[in-house]
Design an enzyme around this catalytic site. Sequence first.
Site: not given
Length: 420
Positions: A83, A283
Amino acid sequence: MEEKNKRMILVFFLLISATFQVCFSAASQSQPPPKTRSTPSTAANRFGSSAVFRVTGNVYPLGYYSVSLEIGNPPKIYDLDIDTGSDLTWVQCDAPCKGCTKPRDALYNPRGNLLPCKHPLCSNIHLPANLHCETSDDQCDYEVEYADHGSSLGVLVSDHIPLRLTNGSIFGPRLAFGCGYDQRYPSSNLLPPTVGVLGLGNGKGGIISQLHGLGVIRNVLGHCLSGRGGGFLFLGEDLVPSSGISWAPMSRTRLEKHYSAGPAELLFGRKPTGIKGLQVVFDSGSSYTYFSSEAYKTTLDLVTRGLDGKPLKGTTEDGALPICWKGTKPFKAVRDVKDYFEPLLLSFMKNVQLHLPPENYLIATKHGNVCLGILNGSEVGLENFNIIGDISLQDKMVIFDNEKRQIGWVSADCDRLPKS
Ligand SMILES: *[C@@H]1O[C@H](CO)[C@@H](O)[C@H](O)[C@H]1NC(C)=O
Ligand SMILES: *[C@@H]1O[C@H](CO)[C@@H](O)[C@H](O)[C@H]1NC(C)=O
């Protein structure tokens, strides 16, 4: 629709951070730290290396890309969602655990390695004041909430994380991360198969800045996510090609905490769409791409209009994603419909461009339909900025250079782990 309830779209993208408390027994904190085979870094070898991880997962049907991280001594394996949208790494904790998925080996068992409130990383990881830090020796709690309303709550620990470096050494520094004992997921009837998050953001509490602080690697990382699934992730700069990369400066805005760039202009089929000034956040914790309302509406209109007279019809029966089309016979791959869709393009300053061919914004589902992998950000509460998720990051090496404060990308074969 039943299918619909089962779909899982992960958006690991940090929203807030606060504190909460579950106490671990003080007795467990007096044990000696585990032994380690860590190699101290020497000045001569400063930043001489990188750590490379094999990535597994895909955008569809899994909805995530993950790496296996070894933690502790003897090391146990944890499969963590990668992440770039958040800083804190956490794993499922062996505590009375809510919403916990059991890791392959075992839940993480904190033994004498809780970080106290006085530890510098405790204040770095907390945004609000340390509500539960009454004395500096108290345990340091954390709470992270993600954009999809999932969250993790737990306590900070430090432990050895053995990393295989590109120079052949195994380095096992003590790093701080979260032991999460209360997890909430957006879809309550489905637990994710990953057992935590590898937070790759550049915040001081993140793994990358901790490793950089120890003088092990440069503050650079990158990933290469294959459209066929899998790929690789690297921490350090050894795998960054010396040429061919498109670099955009990281934004200095309120999104500074994230890997964001912009403003960018949106083009469709190489023609301007009238959408300009987009701030985009890269992201890897988000399976799909999210556009803010205006950009989303424009994209949806243009894609739909582009299908006029083509043998594709909208369908609401697929359930994989909100907007889908079916053909006269089932599609096996996005490749089968490529010619019906124009490429999207994000054009940054100085003619730096991020090309998004149909493979970077469509999926072919198990029902043989194709669906739009760009979602309406307003629906998940994202306004004024856009998230470039895994679907649009596939088949590119994407590099986050925190030292030169720039984000780069280049087309790449992510199926092959480069030899360095
Ligand atoms: C590899 O790099 C690490 C960290 O920079 C260093 O500590 C180690 O000594 C290096 N190993 C070799 C074999 O050069
Ligand atoms: C996007 O979501 C918002 C909020 O739910 C909604 O008002 C808007 O109509 C949606 N846009 C499109 C094009 O569907």
